[in-house]
Design a protein around this motif. Structure first.
Motif, PDB file in Angstrom:
ATOM      1  N   ARG A 141       0.836  -1.196   0.000  1.00 28.61           N
ATOM      2  CA  ARG A 141       0.000   0.000   0.000  1.00 28.61           C
ATOM      3  C   ARG A 141       0.875   1.253   0.000  1.00 28.61           C
ATOM      4  O   ARG A 141       2.072   1.192   0.269  1.00 28.61           O
ATOM      5  N   SER A 142       0.254   2.390  -0.260  1.00 30.79           N
ATOM      6  CA  SER A 142       1.008   3.647  -0.318  1.00 30.79           C
ATOM      7  C   SER A 142       1.560   4.061   1.038  1.00 30.79           C
ATOM      8  O   SER A 142       2.480   4.852   1.110  1.00 30.79           O
TER       9      SER A 142
ATOM     10  N   SER B 231      11.769   4.639 -11.330  1.00 29.44           N
ATOM     11  CA  SER B 231      12.860   3.702 -11.074  1.00 29.44           C
ATOM     12  C   SER B 231      14.016   4.461 -10.436  1.00 29.44           C
ATOM     13  O   SER B 231      14.144   5.670 -10.591  1.00 29.44           O
ATOM     14  N   PHE B 232      14.859   3.730  -9.721  1.00 24.04           N
ATOM     15  CA  PHE B 232      16.023   4.334  -9.075  1.00 24.04           C
ATOM     16  C   PHE B 232      16.980   3.230  -8.666  1.00 24.04           C
ATOM     17  O   PHE B 232      16.635   2.040  -8.683  1.00 24.04           O
TER      18      PHE B 232
ATOM     19  N   ALA C 269      18.665  -2.154  -8.102  1.00 24.08           N
ATOM     20  CA  ALA C 269      17.982  -1.352  -9.110  1.00 24.08           C
ATOM     21  C   ALA C 269      16.484  -1.608  -8.959  1.00 24.08           C
ATOM     22  O   ALA C 269      16.025  -2.755  -9.085  1.00 24.08           O
ATOM     23  N   TYR C 270      15.731  -0.561  -8.620  1.00 21.71           N
ATOM     24  CA  TYR C 270      14.307  -0.685  -8.333  1.00 21.71           C
ATOM     25  C   TYR C 270      13.471  -0.028  -9.437  1.00 21.71           C
ATOM     26  O   TYR C 270      13.890   0.954 -10.067  1.00 21.71           O
ATOM     27  N   ALA C 271      12.239  -0.590  -9.621  1.00 22.53           N
ATOM     28  CA  ALA C 271      11.188   0.042 -10.414  1.00 22.53           C
ATOM     29  C   ALA C 271       9.868  -0.214  -9.700  1.00 22.53           C
ATOM     30  O   ALA C 271       9.696  -1.253  -9.048  1.00 22.53           O
TER      31      ALA C 271
ATOM     32  N   GLN D   7      10.132   7.867  -2.876  1.00 23.41           N
ATOM     33  CA  GLN D   7       9.973   7.939  -4.328  1.00 23.41           C
ATOM     34  C   GLN D   7       8.495   7.885  -4.711  1.00 23.41           C
ATOM     35  O   GLN D   7       8.044   8.602  -5.609  1.00 23.41           O
ATOM     36  N   ILE D   8       7.724   7.036  -4.008  1.00 30.37           N
ATOM     37  CA  ILE D   8       6.280   6.948  -4.299  1.00 30.37           C
ATOM     38  C   ILE D   8       5.598   8.266  -3.993  1.00 30.37           C
ATOM     39  O   ILE D   8       4.713   8.724  -4.731  1.00 30.37           O
TER      40      ILE D   8
END
Length: 764
Positions: free
Chosen positions: A220-221, A257-258, A270-272, A248-249
């Motif tokens: 969840r956010s 991505s970051f 490496a995230y997306a 980031q959200i």
């Protein structure tokens, strides 16, 4: 002359040839270096570019995986929303008794059956009591405390996604999608919710995500984790508020991505991430950076092999060229090496000769100093003795004459102090330790220190109150402090600050072999702002004749004298120094009270002088080759009532005794022609065992004196010191043990050998 001119004409040609050979060799060295560096630089550039390409491709792959996860999650949530809609349509307009009928629960079970992602379907009234469900349940159980129920009761939350929880009826982990159920008049009348399986999502993520170390999550956010790969514990069911993923959200809620670290494991990934439709949930996928770079490492091995082969070929060609140049220069190098060796041997021989000359000079200076000190001691003995006798006979009331006499005495005493320093330099000085107030000693020699340091060095003192007395030879301590000050002045090149300080320290019980015995110590030290010493110099600076000063600027004996004084005083010398930070030298000396407790010699108590006309007065023979000293010593003894017999040599003293003289004590000089004082004392002990012998000396070999066991009286001596030493020797001898008249017996009947206690003098 013609041969000389021809040689000088060849010199420039040889120099130019050598210079040309050097340039050629330097060029070939550059070629060899380039054969290694150029492939290495190209390899590094290619490796960096390939690394960036691999990371970009890896991040693109992560983004594609997140797109697939988003499509899957969207379908699941859309299906769940449809299920909730069908349930709501079914129960609309029904009363709770009708909803609680078995037919409604059967409908819910049929609705759930084909949906793998759905764990259960439920209808709950406004009190949180379950009225219908796809599974059996406890009718008395209530879900009023569940998050998804409370959210709908407080307001119309629309489609609400709850955090993960453990279902009591299903016995499985799940999270809920809930929708508000209202009555005909619009009031809250319960909820309809379905429980979705986190395991369904984790199985999908494990099957669809690429191989390698990665993480995938549905959350969840607010950071509540609904499903995650790999599995996590309850403690990790929510991301911390400062998580980079949550930040980031918040900044880009639609997706992004970051590259970074988001978890407590500290792994860079490496995230997306992407929002699932219009639902308040997100899918996120991360791949370990090390896994992304695995392909880059494979490429590095390939690039390295190619670069290595190319570098080897270039290096081989350059090396072959270099060998040719080196062969041409081999003869010149051998010639230069031979010349350098010859110069080195010459420098070593000259240095060895200089060291020998230095050692010989110091030995000669030491012998000369000792001899001068001995002669001065004899002169000062006569001067001091005569001045003391003159002061006793000076008419009362003649203040001018008394003042002049006192000036003469002080001058003679300063001369005696100077001879003590000379004897210390020549190592002919025996220590005379006593209780010394180090603070008063330093203040008393402050003028001498300032004059020795010069105007460019600032002298400061740091003395806390209540410093106790140290057990040490005062004259030697003055000399040691002066040596340290002069060394500091030279280290500061005559400009800087010298700090003299003192403090008390206590050494606790230490293991066997410790440098200091347990007890109280007085620490007297100096600190300079000079150039300091490195470790090698610091390790050798107390060795005799070791000095960093130029020839003629230092003897190399200063610190060795200070070190010897500290060791002989049952203390130690501590040196601390670093290049550029100055030097600190500390003398650790036993406190006078501690030294007395350990059995240190106590000062000789004053004794009453015998009256000049006392019946049966004692007879003392004075033996000295110096007429002035002989006359002065005899006068001082006669002045207090002793009968004195004079002898100018050891032979004459033996002749007088053999002639029948009756004596109570023999006072003899040490350094005399023909027979020394020690030799005379040994002969007297052999022939007249009961006759006390007192050795008066201003310079002698310490080893010889220690073996003799004779009591010592140091020159120059005052009348009081002379009388005290004589009384001490006579008091240690048995009554009537003097030498009888007549020739000595080789083994006298009934003779007694009386041991004597040495009386410490100022010199040995």
């Amino acid at each position: 002359m013609m041969q000389f001119r021809g040689t000088s004409g060849v010199g420039p040609d040889r120099s130019r040839a050598a210079e040309g050979g050097t340039r050629s060799l330097r060029l070939h060295h550059l070629l060899v270096a380039a054969s290694v560096l150029m492939p290495a630089v190209l390899f590094a550039v290619a490796a960096l570019n390939n690394r960036m390409d691999v990371l970009r491709e890896g991040q693109a792959g992560v983004a594609r995986t997140v797109t697939v996860m988003d499509e899957h999650a969207r379908k699941v949530f859309e299906t769940g929303e449809l299920v909730l809609g069908r349930v709501d349509d079914r129960i609309r307009g029904m009363g709770w008794e009708e909803i609680a009928a078995p037919e409604t629960s059967a409908f819910l079970a049929r609705l759930k059956a084909p949906l793998e992602q759905v764990v259960s379907v439920w209808v709950t009234d406004a009190e949180g009591v379950v009225r219908a469900g796809s599974h059996g349940w406890n009718p008395e159980a209530s879900i009023a405390n569940r998050e998804f129920f409370q959210a709908q009761r407080e307001r119309d939350a629309g489609l609400f996604v709850s955090a993960a929880f453990w279902g009591r009826a299903t016995g499985a982990s799940s999270f809920a999608l809930s929708r508000r159920h209202v009555s005909a008049d619009g009031r809250f009348d319960g909820i309809v919710h379905i429980a979705l399986s986190p395991d369904y999502f984790t199985r999908y993520y494990e099957a669809s995500a690429p191989r390698g170390a990665h993480v995938a999550a549905l959350l969840r956010s607010d950071g509540a984790v609904l499903a995650r790969v790999p599995e996590h514990s309850e403690a990790a069911a929510r991301l911390p508020p400062d998580s980079r993923l949550l930040r980031q959200i918040a900044e880009r809620p639609e997706g992004g991505s970051f590259l970074g670290v988001t978890g407590k494991d500290g792994v860079e990934r490496a995230y997306a991430y992407r929002r699932v439709g219009n639902y308040p949930v997100f899918v996120a996928h991360g791949v370990d950076k090390s896994a992304l770079l695995r392909r880059w490492h494979d490429n590095l091995r390939l690039f390295g092999a190619v670069s290595g082969v190319a570098s080897f070929m270039l290096l081989l060609v350059s090396w072959l060229a270099l060998r040719g140049v080196q062969t041409e220069r081999a003869t010149m190098l051998r010639l230069r090496a031979a010349l350098a060796n010859l110069r080195q041997e010459t420098r070593q021989r000259e240095a060895a000769e200089q060291r020998v000359r230095q050692a010989q000079k110091m030995e000669a200076v030491g012998q000369l100093t000792g001899g001068i000190a001995h002669d001065f001691n004899n002169l000062l003995t006569a001067v001091l003795g005569s001045l003391h006798l003159l002061r006793k006979r000076l008419p009362a009331g003649d203040e001018r004459a008394a003042r002049l006499l006192e000036n003469a005495l002080q001058g003679a005493q300063r001369g005696a102090s100077l001879t003590q320093r000379l004897l210390a330099f020549s190592r002919g000085q025996a220590l005379r330790p006593q209780a010394v107030d180090v603070v008063a000693l330093v203040r008393g020699m402050s003028d001498l220190l300032r004059s020795s340091l010069g105007t460019g060095v600032r002298l400061e003192t740091l003395f806390p109150p209540g410093i106790g007395a140290a057990h040490v030879d005062a004259n030697q301590l003055e000399l040691a402090l002066l040596n340290l000050a002069v060394n500091a002045r030279d280290a500061m090149a005559g400009q800087g600050q010298l700090t003299v300080f003192a403090r008390e320290e206590r050494v606790a019980a230490s293991p066997a072999g410790g440098e200091l015995r347990p007890g109280a110590y007085v620490v007297l030290g100096v600190t300079d702002t000079g150039m300091g010493m490195d470790e090698g110099t610091l390790a050798r600076c107390v060795e005799p004749f070791f000095t960093t000063k130029g020839v003629g600027k230092g003897t190399g004996l200063g610190l060795s004298m200070v070190y010897g004084l500290a060791a002989q005083s049952n203390g130690r010398l501590v040196l601390r120094s670093r290049p550029g930070e100055g030097t600190t030298a500390e003398l650790w000396l036993p406190r006078a009270e501690e030294a007395a407790a350990r059995g240190a010699p106590a000062p000789v108590p004053e004794v009453a002088w015998p009256a000049q006309d006392t019946p049966g007065r004692r007879t003392v023979m004075v033996v000295d080759d110096d007429p002035l000293v002989l006359a002065s010593t005899a006068s001082m003894l006669e002045d207090v009532g002793y009968a004195v017999v004079e002898a100018a040599s050891g032979r004459q003293a033996l002749e007088i005794l053999r002639a029948g003289a009756k004596l109570d004590l023999v006072l003899t000089d040490q350094v005399m022609p023909g027979m020394t004082g020690v030799q005379l004392g040994m002969e007297l002990r052999r022939l007249w065992p009961g006759l006390p012998v007192l050795l008066g000396t201003g310079y002698a070999e310490r080893a010889e004196l220690s073996r003799s066991g004779l009591p010592l009286l140091g020159k120059p001596f005052a009348q009081a010191e002379l009388v005290q030493a004589v009384e001490a020797c006579l008091g240690a001898a048995a009554p009537g043990s003097g030498a009888a008249a007549g020739p000595p017996a080789s083994a006298p009947a009934g003779g007694t050998v009386v041991p004597f206690r040495p009386v410490e003098g100022r010199s040995a």
